[in-house]
Structures are given as structure tokens and as C-alpha cells.
Design an enzyme around this catalytic site. Structure first.
Site, PDB file in Angstrom:
ATOM      1  CD  GLN A  71      -2.850   1.269   2.330  1.00 35.25           C
ATOM      2  OE1 GLN A  71      -2.468   1.750   3.393  1.00 35.25           O
ATOM      3  NE2 GLN A  71      -4.077   0.800   2.148  1.00 35.25           N
ATOM      4  CB  CYS A 101      -5.065   6.391   6.442  1.00 36.43           C
ATOM      5  SG  CYS A 101      -4.274   6.714   8.042  1.00 36.43           S
TER       6      CYS A 101
END
EC number: 1.3.1.-
Length: 326
Positions: A71, A101
Site C-alpha cells: 500500500q 486512513c
């Protein structure tokens, strides 16, 4: 079960990327215990920071099982494309883009879930990364920035059109953080507009909940995050229930003991003594939820400063717990 590019994923349970948690030892442990795929900790797209010790560990995928998904996070299309290329050169087989996030230090840089406020920038980033590599590119996002700005359905449709090959959705907005109940109805609406694999994420902490979410959303898999901390055998339990609709007996204390000791050893080997001792404290602390005397031992364990003493203290504690339970 489903495919991401050339890779067949034979389990409907995936380990979510979690910064500071899904390091290589934990990813490998979860794969052994039934995760069909794992995703690395978030790697910042600014490659000038890759010389740091933290990035070196996050970029290490030695010995990992295919497919290796890495990621990346950032807000600059050029940097994100370069990060994708460099990770591909280092052995990544899937590039995952972080748009989920909620951490302030990430969002303050207009990255992570903050990107959901800027659809045009998202389009530029997705196009740049997809064009940069000959690997499958996937995306993880939330349902929107806030309750008044839920745009996940529109972004999902756009992502598929650009060439994103799988999508993971945490059923909360950025404003929610990890509070409240996950909104699976949004994930269900996303299912209606895309054909690529879809992973449902958020509040999935048991085999029955996993099946409920899969049935409700039509997702191809569930993505497990916090529920796997200190309970990596959850992947095996969910797999068993999805295949048989029978609850698998809980892991025995003997098996939990073996898993914990092996995990501790692998953390020490991967990070070295100084850092391994520190990082192992949180992982061992999560496992302590399974023991009556767990919190007391956790306090003691967190004072130990050497790998050898950590290993011996844990072994002694676990032996006592197993004898007591026998």
C-alpha cells in the site's frame, strides 16, 4: 474464489493494512492461519524518506507468499506513480492506494481519506498509478469525508473505469474515525455499480458477522483489521464457517502458546533485539486478552529490555497458564 489480475485468491478473508501492525511477521502469520491475502503497512509515496529505518522494514517482503500487495499513500500523482514503480521493482505484485486512513498526520498532508474531498485529484492519482505499472492496482477508501459528503459510490464507479482491479471499503466516513456502527448499506450500493472484486471492511469480528456482512453487501470478501490483533486465527475460523456454517472450536491454549512464541521469535529476528523488544510489547499485549492473568503479565512484560528475557518470561507464563487449564 475471485481474481485480482493474474492472482487467484482462495479465501474470502483478507488482512487489512494497518500502520505499525501489519508488518512482515504479522502478515506471514495471518497467511498461515487462513488469510487469502494480506496488504502491507502504508508506505509514504515520497521516496526520499525510504532510507529511514521504518521504511526499510515496511519495504521488506522477503519470503512472502504470492500475491504481495503493497500500500502506498500520498497526494501527488507523480510521486505516487514513482512509488508504485519502485515498489514493483522491489517485488510488489499488487499496488494498493490508500484513500481510507483517517489519521490526522496523513490527512493533514491531503492524503489518505482526505483525498475523498478532491475527486479530480483522485482521478489524476489513479490514472497515474495505473499507467505507471504493469501490475494490478487496488484501492482502499471510506464512504466519504463526512456524513454530508458520502461520495464512495461515485468514486468507486470512477475507479473501475480508470482500471482499478479491486476495491476495499471501510464502512465509515473519515469524520467517524472508528466510532459508531459501520454502514454496510453504502458498500451494498457500491456493489450495484462495480463488477471488480469488492471487500467489505469495518466491525467484522466473528465468523457469523463475516457471513452476515457478505450476505448483506454482496462483497467478494471481508477485510479484517483490528479484530485480528491478538487473534490471528480468526481468519481460519471465518473460512471454516463460510464453508460449513459450523463454528470451529476455539484455538486451544497450547496452540495459542505456540503461535505467540513463534510470533515473538519472528519479531525479534525481523527487527533485531532493540526494536524487536519494543514492537513485540504491543503484539503480546493484544494476545493477553485470552488469559485471566494477562493484564498483570503484560505490565511485567513491558518492563523487560532483552529478547532472551522476553522469550523466557513468555514461555514461563504460558506454561503456567496451560498447566492451570489442564
Amino acid at each position: 474464489m475471485f481474481r485480482i489480475g493474474p492472482y487467484s485468491i482462495n479465501s474470502k478473508v483478507i488482512l487489512a493494512p494497518m500502520a505499525g501492525i501489519t508488518d512482515r511477521p504479522f502478515r506471514q502469520l495471518c497467511r498461515r492461519l487462513g488469510a487469502g491475502m494480506t496488504v502491507s503497512e502504508m508506505v509514504i509515496s515520497d521516496t526520499t524518506f525510504w532510507k529511514t529505518r521504518k521504511s526499510a522494514y515496511r519495504l521488506d517482503h522477503t519470503g512472502e507468499i504470492t500475491p504481495r500487495s503493497v500500500q502506498i499513500a500520498g497526494a501527488d500523482p507523480v510521486m505516487m506513480a514513482e512509488a508504485a514503480r519502485m515498489n514493483a521493482a522491489r517485488g510488489a505484485q499488487i499496488i494498493d492506494i490508500n484513500m481510507g486512513c483517517p489519521a490526522k498526520k496523513v490527512c493533514n498532508r491531503a492524503a489518505g481519506s482526505a483525498l475523498m474531498r478532491e475527486p479530480e485529484l483522485v482521478k489524476e492519482i489513479l490514472e497515474a498509478v495505473v499507467k505507471a505499472v504493469d501490475l494490478p492496482v487496488t484501492l482502499k477508501m471510506r464512504t466519504g469525508w463526512c456524513h454530508d459528503s458520502r461520495n464512495a459510490v461515485e468514486l468507486a464507479r470512477m475507479a473501475q473505469a480508470i482500471g482499478i482491479q479491486a476495491l476495499a471499503v471501510h464502512g465509515r466516513t473519515r469524520a467517524d474515525g472508528y466510532r459508531g456502527d459501520a454502514e454496510y448499506d453504502t458498500i451494498m450500493r457500491i456493489r450495484d455499480v462495480i463488477e471488480i472484486p469488492l471487500f467489505a471492511n469495518g466491525d467484522i469480528n466473528s465468523p457469523k458477522k463475516a457471513k452476515q456482512v457478505l450476505d448483506e453487501t454482496g462483497a467478494d470478501a471481508v477485510m479484517i483489521g483490528r479484530a485480528a490483533q491478538g487473534r490471528p486465527w480468526l481468519f481460519r475460523e471465518i473460512n471454516h464457517y463460510l464453508q460449513t456454517e459450523q463454528i470451529l472450536p476455539s484455538a486451544s491454549l497450547n496452540e495459542i502458546s505456540q503461535i505467540m512464541q513463534q510470533h515473538l521469535q519472528e519479531l525479534h529476528l525481523f527487527y533485531g533485539e532493540l526494536l524487536g523488544v519494543k514492537i513485540s510489547r504491543k503484539h503480546i499485549g493484544w494476545y493477553m486478552q485470552h488469559f485471566e492473568q494477562g493484564q498483570a503479565f503484560r505490565k511485567h512484560f513491558n518492563t523487560i529490555e532483552s529478547a532472551e528475557l522476553q522469550s523466557s518470561a513468555l514461555a514461563e507464563f504460558l506454561a503456567t497458564q496451560c498447566r492451570t487449564a489442564a
